[in-house]
Every structure is written in C-alpha cells, then in structure tokens.
Design a protein around this motif. Structure first.
Motif, PDB file in Angstrom:
ATOM      1  N   GLY B 224     -25.296   3.780  -2.296  1.00 53.55           N
ATOM      2  CA  GLY B 224     -25.840   3.686  -3.647  1.00 53.55           C
ATOM      3  C   GLY B 224     -27.106   2.855  -3.724  1.00 53.55           C
ATOM      4  N   LEU B 225     -27.702   2.629  -2.594  1.00 52.69           N
ATOM      5  CA  LEU B 225     -28.873   1.762  -2.537  1.00 52.69           C
ATOM      6  C   LEU B 225     -30.048   2.356  -3.310  1.00 52.69           C
ATOM      7  CD1 LEU B 225     -29.597  -0.924  -1.070  1.00 52.69           C
ATOM      8  CD2 LEU B 225     -30.693   0.488   0.660  1.00 52.69           C
ATOM      9  N   THR B 226     -30.234   3.658  -3.160  1.00 47.96           N
ATOM     10  CA  THR B 226     -31.426   4.298  -3.739  1.00 47.96           C
ATOM     11  C   THR B 226     -31.370   4.375  -5.257  1.00 47.96           C
ATOM     12  OG1 THR B 226     -30.355   6.369  -3.206  1.00 47.96           O
ATOM     13  CG2 THR B 226     -32.152   5.665  -1.758  1.00 47.96           C
ATOM     14  N   SER B 227     -30.198   4.124  -5.848  1.00 42.82           N
ATOM     15  CA  SER B 227     -30.124   4.211  -7.303  1.00 42.82           C
ATOM     16  C   SER B 227     -30.698   2.944  -7.953  1.00 42.82           C
ATOM     17  CB  SER B 227     -28.676   4.444  -7.740  1.00 42.82           C
ATOM     18  OG  SER B 227     -27.893   3.369  -7.291  1.00 42.82           O
ATOM     19  N   GLY B 228     -30.854   1.893  -7.174  1.00 42.28           N
ATOM     20  CA  GLY B 228     -31.387   0.666  -7.762  1.00 42.28           C
ATOM     21  C   GLY B 228     -32.725   0.306  -7.138  1.00 42.28           C
ATOM     22  N   ALA B 229     -33.087  -0.929  -7.297  1.00 41.32           N
ATOM     23  CA  ALA B 229     -34.331  -1.401  -6.691  1.00 41.32           C
ATOM     24  C   ALA B 229     -34.095  -2.798  -6.123  1.00 41.32           C
ATOM     25  CB  ALA B 229     -35.449  -1.416  -7.716  1.00 41.32           C
ATOM     26  N   ARG B 230     -32.848  -3.012  -5.705  1.00 40.16           N
ATOM     27  CA  ARG B 230     -32.465  -4.364  -5.343  1.00 40.16           C
ATOM     28  C   ARG B 230     -33.034  -4.777  -3.981  1.00 40.16           C
ATOM     29  NH1 ARG B 230     -28.193  -6.619  -3.328  1.00 40.16           N
ATOM     30  NH2 ARG B 230     -27.347  -4.610  -2.734  1.00 40.16           N
ATOM     31  N   MET B 231     -32.846  -3.897  -3.002  1.00 42.29           N
ATOM     32  CA  MET B 231     -33.407  -4.201  -1.679  1.00 42.29           C
ATOM     33  C   MET B 231     -33.688  -2.920  -0.923  1.00 42.29           C
ATOM     34  SD  MET B 231     -30.229  -5.617   0.539  1.00 42.29           S
ATOM     35  CE  MET B 231     -29.128  -6.489  -0.558  1.00 42.29           C
TER      36      MET B 231
END
Lengths: 593, 387
Positions: B224-231
């Motif tokens: 689910g990394l690409t759904s945010g902009a966290r890292m």
C-alpha cells in the motif's frame, strides 16, 4: 485471541510426543536402533558404472537395457557370494548410471566382474555331461559312471527352465521328446576318444543334408588337454563370471550350464549375440487355447540369419547332442535347444517346458545380453573399515560441536528463549535420527558422510526458523504488545516467512536429489528430510511451546533472563549509541549519511 | 551481546538506521572489485580439480614409518608419471595418500599391491578410489543441469510468492555468491571435489533463504505504499533491512557455527569430505549474508524505482519533504541539523527512515512496523543530531 490457543497448543505437543514415542518404541521393539550406514562410514566397495554405446555399434542406452544390465550384474554379484551386496540404477534414460556396492573391502572381483559387457554367443554343442567332475581315468568306468550321470542331469534339464527343442516356426509336440536324451550320447563320445575318433553317429545319419563339408567330425578339434579340463570341471556350484573360461569366439569353449545342471564342450562361435535383432516371449497357438505353451521367438539380422541358416543345416542331420545349440551368456550356457529344422529366414522359435517367467527371462537374455551396451568404470571406491569408523567419529564430533556452539550462542543471546531453541533442536534431532533409522529399514536409505554433513548444516537452518519467530515476537513487543499477544501475532507473520524460506530449501534439495548422483544425492536427501522436520518442529513444537510459556510468570513478567525482557527490547534510558556491531565488516553507520 | 539486543530495538524503530539502499553504489563497487578478482582468477588461474573430475586414482595405505619419498618411488616404479604423495592423519591411523593419473590396464591395482607389499599393510586397511577419465564431465554436466533446473524453479517460485522484481534481485544476489565462492577456490587453489560441488549447491538454498526473509519484510513494509506519500520504495526497503538486520546477523552466525565446527574438526580427524564441503559452505554463507543485505535489496530497490508508480511516489515524497522542511524547524530543536540532512541528501530515494519518520503522523496501532511517533521523537532528534 490467545484464549483458545492453550488447549490447542497442549494437543499439538501431545500429538508430537506420541509420534516420537511411537517412532522410538518401534525402533526398540524391532531392534533397529541405528541408521543404516553407508560404505564410506563402515568400509566397503562402491562402483559407479556408466553405460555407453561403443563406437561403431548401433543402439542407444535405454532404461530397459540398463535394467537388464542391473539384473545381469546382480546375478554376477550373487555368484560372488558377497553378503548385502547391492546393484541399483541411478537416474534414468541416457544419463542413467549403475551403482554397485558391497561391504567388506576385498572386492576387486566386484570391479572386474561388473565392468564387463554381457557377452552372448551361439555355439554348436560338441559334448554334454552331468555337472560333477568325472574322476575316473578314460577306462571303461567313465562310460559306466557317465551313463548314470546323464540321466540325473537329463531330468532337471527337461523339467527345469532349460528348454530343449529349437524348432522352426511350427513347434511340434514330438520335438520335446527329442530334447531329453541330449545328455546320453556325449559320454560315449568322450570315453571313446583319447584319440579323436570320427564319431560314426554323425556322418552316416540318414540326413538329407547337402553340406558334405560339415560332415567332418567337429569333435576332432577336441584335444586331450580339453578332454582333461572337461573332466575336471565341476559345475555343481555357481561359478563367478571372472573364473569362467574366456569366451573366445574362434576357440572351443569348455564350460558349465548356468543352472548347475550340465557341462559342455562347445564348438567355436557360429553366430554372435550382436546379430540378434529381437527376441520375445509368446504363447504359441494363441492366447486362449488350452494346449498353448510359452515359446521364445528369436529374430536375427541379415548376417545372423545367413550364419544361422548355415549352422542349422549342419546341425540338423547330426545325432544328439551335436544337434544341439548352446546359447552362451558370459561364458555359461543359458540354454541348449535341439535343432528341429533348417531356419533360413532368420526367424527361429525356441519351445520347451517354458513358463511365462522362464520364457521372458530367456527372451531378455537374448535381447539384452546381445545389446552392445558397454560399461565404463566411472568411479570405484574402496574404503577401509578403519577409515570408515574414523570418518563416522569425525562426523559425529563435528556435529556435536556444532550443536554445542549453536546452543551456547542461543542461550547467551536469547536467554530464556534460547532454552526453547535448545528444546526445539533436541526434538528435531530426535525426529531426524528416528526417521533415518526408519528410512534405513523401509527404503534402504543409507547414511553417508555427506548425509551427516547435510544434517549438521541443517542444525543452523533449523535454528534460523526459531530466530525468525523470536525476532518477530520481539518486534511485536516493541510495538507495545504483551508477550501473550505478541506470540500469536508474531507467529502469523513468521509462519509465512518460515514456510517460504523452507520451500526454497526444499526446492534445492529436490533439484539436487533428482538430478545428481552419488554423494550429492545422500546430502540432498538429508537436507530435504531435515527441512520437512524443521517445519514440523516449528509448527507442532516451538509455536505451541511458546504459546504455553507466554502464560508463565517467568516469561510474561519479562524476567531479565527470559529473553523478552522489556528493558532490553524497548528503548534504553541512557543514550550512548550502541557500537554498531557490523562496523568491523565495513558497514557504514548512520553517522556518515 | 546485550548491546546487540538493544540495537535490535533501535533498528526496529528506526532510531538507528544504516543506509544500505542509499549507498548502493559503494556496495556495488566493493562487490564489483571482488567479482572482478574472482572472475580474473578463474580465467587466469582456473580451478584445481580433484581426481573425481580429472580422472585418476588415489590409494591410501596405512603405515607407521613409511615416508612420502618411499611411496613416491613405488608409484614411479609402477608407471605413474606424476604421483602426488601426502601424509594424512586420522583419529586412529597415519596414511600415505598416493594420487596418480589414470594408469592403464588396472595399473592402480598393481600399484596398490606394490604399496601394500612395501609397507606391509593389510589389504583390508587400504582405501582406494579410481575415477574414469570421463566421469568428471558426467558429474559436471549433472551439476550444471541441476543448477539450471533449480534456478528456473526458484525464479518461478519467487515470482509467484513475491513478484518478478524480487525474483530477479534474488537471482542476482545468488549469482554474486556463486561467483565469489568459486573465485575464492580458484584464488586460494583449494582442490574442487564432489563435496565442494555439494557445498556450492547448498549455498544456493542458503543464500536464498536469507534473501527470502529480508524480502518478506520488505513486502510487508511496502504494501500500500504507492497510495500515500509517506516514503519512497527505497526508504521502505531500507527500513525493512534495518529491522531484519539483527535477525540476519543472528541467523548467519548460527548457520556458520556448525559449518565452522565441521571446518575445524574435519581435517583434524582426517575426514576430507567434511572439510571440502564446509569450506565451500563457509565462504558461501558469509557471501550470502552480505549479498542479501548489500546486493539483493539495493538491486530490488533500483528495479522498483524505475517503475512509473514508484517514480510518481518518489516525486510526491520529495514534494512533501520540501513542504515539511518549512514546518519542521518550527517544532524541532534541531533545525539546522535537520535542514542540513535534507540538503545534503536531496535525492528522496536516499532518505533513510529516521529523517522522515517525524513527519509521519501514524500511531503504533495503525502500522505495527511503523515507528511509534510520540515518545520517541525527542530521542530520534537527538540521534539525528549526531550525524
């Protein structure tokens, strides 16, 4: 979440305990308490033979041919009288090899015997006698003793697997009668001849035989020395191939029947076995008929057919036993049928008192004995029992030392959890040892030095699974979970990782096992076995044990010695930055970023 | 020991972080040099092959007083042109090991008889091995077939279990370990025997075992990394590496301990097979641990960062980072340091987790692998100060 885990955990542990108890009860009751050791650990000889088609020959290395070769080699080894010898095929198709093993080290014979090609020839019979040595001098007495012997030898011949008549495509029932007296005449010939007398029985035969050249007495070539050798020959015991007379095609052959029923003097080779193009066991007169019997159909190639036609023509007119034809495999007579007619087309049929088994056996001998499958001695190892024992001891010491090192490290680093590791390794060890014994008994698995090495290496790999699990638990606790919860959630995550990693090990073990030979296979087998045992132990021992332990005061209160001590897991109160352990290996610390 | 324990906690939370992924060029260079030496050695020195590969015979005769020179003479007398005689001590006997080229006409048996006569040995105590000239080619062929089949199966398995990027990165690391191990053999001149081959093949399994554990954590961290902009993917992968670092070190030590035991005990007791096997394993496992940290993961990150979704993610993270830099100084004591870090390391892909986490508002319950934000931040800041 953790509530239902306790009874389940208890059940897992009980089941596993029962399995181990059952395994060890079986071991002690059946008396199999040690694994079967390989030859490198107890001394012995191991040969690896690679089949090949000699240059210039036709054909290919097929599974069937190799299986037949294994069968022939087993016969040869049995002839040696070596206990517990084994011959087996490894691999399949064109890459198959044959591995022969025998305990004990005085087995040069093994090497000399097995490396040979099975050699098949067809020779006209000159003289036949009973298997025992003929002791008396060439006076009247031998004919007397001879006359009794053949009758004894004749009866097993007729009733046994050695078939009598060789006929044309039409087998007539009367022919079987003709085969029996086969042994009657030869002694007369023998006794009659210190001088090579022309036998009257051969030439004056009322034969339509046009070949006058053949009427010259074939026994003329038998010398006095041959005679003496023939008399001395004792065929009442199986003779190892190596000690059999050499089958030189241009010379006479004095040899035994392979069933210890007769001995023979044979003429030079008439047809070579390589000229046989096919052989099959069939029912004569159709499958359903009551009176049908088993026969062996034999086909020769062009040259073979010509030679065979010529020979049958010569033999048909002769008296028994010189109308007989010996089929010689590796210097011993497999069968000596009587010629019933001239076979001009290369299609012969051998009939007699065959069973399905005996006709198939003979067909196989004819088919594969003649196959130009040669063997190269690829690897021959003889290990002395002393060295074997030393290697076993070295393996065990290395294993124990390795185990001790792992135990010490786990205890130092994981403390209380380290005890779980030790207990898990112990269970894994018990299971592995038990399985090695069980497999040694059931599928003949033998433990080799490479196998021991595989087991030692697997200590580390098995312990890795526990570490993956423990580190997960500690991570969960770092996130603030209690030990009880951390064990369950950590397990869910660790389980996947452990299974994936073990799957990789398993793929490696399988690929190695099926695609390699010799020592590598032994290693791959133990590696695969211990990988399976690793999964079993983690699932049915380590995890349940952790679930139960997480309820104990010692662990859940985070005792300093439990390995899940919160002060060690969470951040420390004081700040000195830990000296990064990997520094020595050239890692770059965060400082440099 | 206990420091390692604390380090585990610090690494897990990101309080201490080593930038494995960001410094990939350095690791690639180190590996590149080692690989170059390995390949160069293979080309120019090639491998010392045991008789199992080259064909020939080895006869070991027990003797208390016989000398190497005597055995050599016997071998020369029996038609061997280049006999190699060595003395071997096992637990219970002293052996002279005579190695010769292939001797025609069962020459090895004659030689064995001559040696038995010379040293008045009991023939049952003599150990021999005779290898046909073409057998080496045969087992090499089988080993290579096994290797290829294994690689195909592993590629399939990793592609199914993880994804193709991880499969490729895993295989790259594996090839790295194999070349290094074989290179060391060539460089040092150890004799290659079937036991060596077993060892090398086992490395395949072990090297991947280690990589699989690291990749499993990476997959967990990047879900689910690409759904945010966290890292960025690289940061997430680097965090995973740091979080599994203690485990990697521990598993490697534990796997190496028994191997080391074989390595040291085997030769003392005269078990050559064990020595050959453990040597390959020792080098291979060490290389395997190195490669799953320094090669497999950086390669994976690099492969992933080339993909469009990951490029977009990296942009978002950079943008957010830039925005964050404005707000962070207001709330942090370590303004200058924080800014310095950001400037010095402008490429978002190179950010390690610790520099970004203060920006992450997530609580511990939301993501078990994420660092708890609150109480740790002060110390994180201090830690960053040290850089």
């Amino acid at each position: 979440m953790a509530a239902p885990a306790a009874p389940r955990s208890g059940r897992s542990l009980t089941v596993l305990a029962l399995v181990i108890i059952a395994l060890y009860s079986w071991m002690f009751i059946s008396g199999n308490t040690t694994p079967k050791l390989g030859l490198d650990l107890r001394g012995g000889t191991s040969l690896t033979l690679t089949p090949y088609i000699p240059p210039g020959e036709q054909g290919e290395v097929t599974d069937e041919a190799v299986d037949q070769a294994v069968k022939i080699m087993r016969d040869r080894i049995d002839g040696l009288g070596v206990a517990e010898a084994s011959v087996s095929k490894q691999g399949s198709g064109s890459s198959a090899t044959i591995v022969a093993q025998a305990p004990g080290t005085n087995d040069r014979d093994l090497r000399n015997q097995l490396g040979q090609t099975a050699k098949l020839t067809f020779r006209p019979v000159l003289v036949v006698a009973g298997p025992a040595p003929i002791t008396a001098s060439p006076s009247p007495s031998p004919s007397a003793s001879g006359s009794t012997k053949p009758s004894t030898s004749a009866s097993p011949k007729a009733s046994g697997t050695t078939p009598s008549p060789l006929s044309t495509l039409s087998p007539s029932p009367s022919t079987s009668g003709n085969g029996r007296p086969a042994a009657g005449l030869p002694l007369a010939t023998t006794s009659a001849s210190p001088t090579p007398t022309p036998t009257p029985t051969a030439t004056p035969a009322p034969s339509p035989s046009p070949s006058t050249s053949a009427s010259a007495d074939p026994t003329a070539s038998i010398t006095a020395a041959d005679e003496a050798a023939f008399k001395k020959l004792d065929c009442s015991k199986p003779i190892p191939v190596k000690q059999r007379p050499a089958d030189v095609s241009t010379k006479l052959l004095i040899t035994c029947g392979d069933k210890q029923d007769a001995k023979y003097i044979l003429a030079p080779v008439a047809v070579a076995g390589t000229n046989v193009s096919g052989a099959a066991a069939n029912l004569s007169g159709g499958q359903t008929q009551v009176g049908s019997s088993w026969v062996v159909d034999l086909t020769f190639d062009g040259t073979g057919a010509q030679q065979f036609a010529k020979t049958t023509q010569e033999l048909i007119s002769k008296a028994s036993p010189q109308n007989q034809f010996a089929i010689v495999l590796d210097g011993a007579v497999v069968s000596a049928p009587v010629v019933q007619g001239v076979i001009a087309n290369g299609q012969a049929q051998i009939s007699g008192n065959f069973t399905q088994q005996s006709s198939t056996d003979l067909a196989n001998v004819l088919k594969y004995g003649s196959l130009p499958l040669a063997f190269e001695l690829s690897d021959s190892q003889t290990i002395s029992p002393t060295l074997g024992a030393d290697q076993l001891r070295a393996g065990l010491i290395a294993g124990l030392l390795g185990l001790a090192l792992v135990v010490v490290y786990s205890l130092l680093y994981y403390r209380g959890l380290g005890l779980v590791t030790v207990a898990s390794l112990l269970v894994a060890g018990l299971l592995t040892f038990g399985m090695l014994v069980l497999l040694g008994k059931s599928i003949g698995y033998t433990l080799t030095l490479a196998g021991i090495a595989g087991a030692i290496v697997s200590i580390g790999i098995t312990a890795d699974s526990f570490i993956v699990f423990f580190e997960r638990i500690r991570d969960e606790m770092r996130d603030g979970r209690t030990l009880r919860v951390a064990v369950e959630t950590g397990w869910k995550r660790a389980r996947r990782t452990i299974l994936a990693a073990d799957a990789v090990s398993m793929i490696a073990a399988l690929a190695l096992y099926f695609l390699s030979v010799g020592a590598v296979r032994g290693f791959a087998f133990t590696l695969g076995l211990t990988t399976v045992i690793d999964v079993v132990v983690v699932f049915f021992f380590t995890k349940p044990l952790m679930s139960i332990l997480s309820r104990t005061k010692f662990f859940s209160s985070g005792s300093k010695w439990s390995g899940v001590d919160p002060s060690r897991l969470s951040r420390r109160p004081v700040l000195p930055v830990p000296v990064p352990v990997p520094k020595s290996t050239g890692l770059v610390t965060a400082k440099e970023i | 020991m206990s420091r390692l324990g604390h380090l585990g906690g610090d690494l897990y939370r990101g309080d201490v972080s080593y930038n494995f992924v960001g410094n990939r060029k350095r690791w690639y260079m180190i590996s590149g040099i080692i690989l170059l030496v390995a390949v160069g050695s293979l080309v120019f020195r090639s491998l010392t092959l045991g008789i199992e590969f080259s064909g020939g015979s080895v006869i070991s005769v027990p003797t208390k007083t016989g000398t190497v020179a005597e055995a050599t003479q016997v071998a020369l007398d029996n038609g061997s042109k280049e006999p190699i005689v060595t003395e071997v001590k096992t637990a219970s006997q002293r052996l002279l090991r005579v190695e010769t080229e292939t001797l025609p006409d069962n020459g090895d048996q004659k030689l064995a008889d001559a040696l038995i006569a010379k040293f008045s040995a009991v023939s049952n105590d003599v150990t021999t091995q005779v290898v046909g000239p073409s057998w080496g080619g045969e087992i090499t062929k089988k080993a290579v077939t096994g290797l290829i089949v294994f690689l195909i199966l592993i590629l399939a398995f990793l592609s199914l279990y993880f994804d193709r990027w991880m499969a490729v990165a895993g295989i790259v690391a594996l090839a790295h370990d194999l070349v290094i191990t074989v290179g060391v053999y060539s460089l040092v001149g150890f004799t290659v025997t079937p036991a060596t081959v077993i060892g090398v093949l086992t490395i395949l399994g072990y090297s991947l075992y280690d990589t699989v554990v690291v990749f499993d954590k990476i997959r967990e961290n990047t879900r689910g990394l690409t759904s945010g902009a966290r890292m960025t993917y690289s940061s997430a992968a680097n965090l995973a590496l740091n979080q599994t670092l203690v485990r990697s070190i521990n598993t490697s030590i534990i796997a190496l301990l028994p191997v080391a035991a074989i390595l040291f005990v085997g030769p003392l007791l005269g078990a050559e097979t064990l020595k050959d096997l453990s040597l390959a394993l020792f080098i291979g496992i060490a290389a395997g641990t190195y490669s799953s940290i320094f090669i497999a993961t950086p390669v994976l990150a690099q492969l992933q960062e080339r993909r469009l979704p990951m490029k977009a993610l990296a942009k978002r993270v950079t943008a957010r980072e830039a925005a964050g830099k404005v707000s962070v100084p207001a709330t942090r004591a370590s303004v200058a340091r924080g800014a310095a870090v950001a400037v010095a390391d402008g490429d978002a892909a190179h950010h390690d987790d610790a520099t970004q986490l203060p920006l992450s508002p997530k609580g511990p319950a939301a993501r078990p692998s994420a660092r708890p934000a609150g109480p740790g931040s002060k110390r994180s800041a201090q830690k960053r100060k040290r850089r």
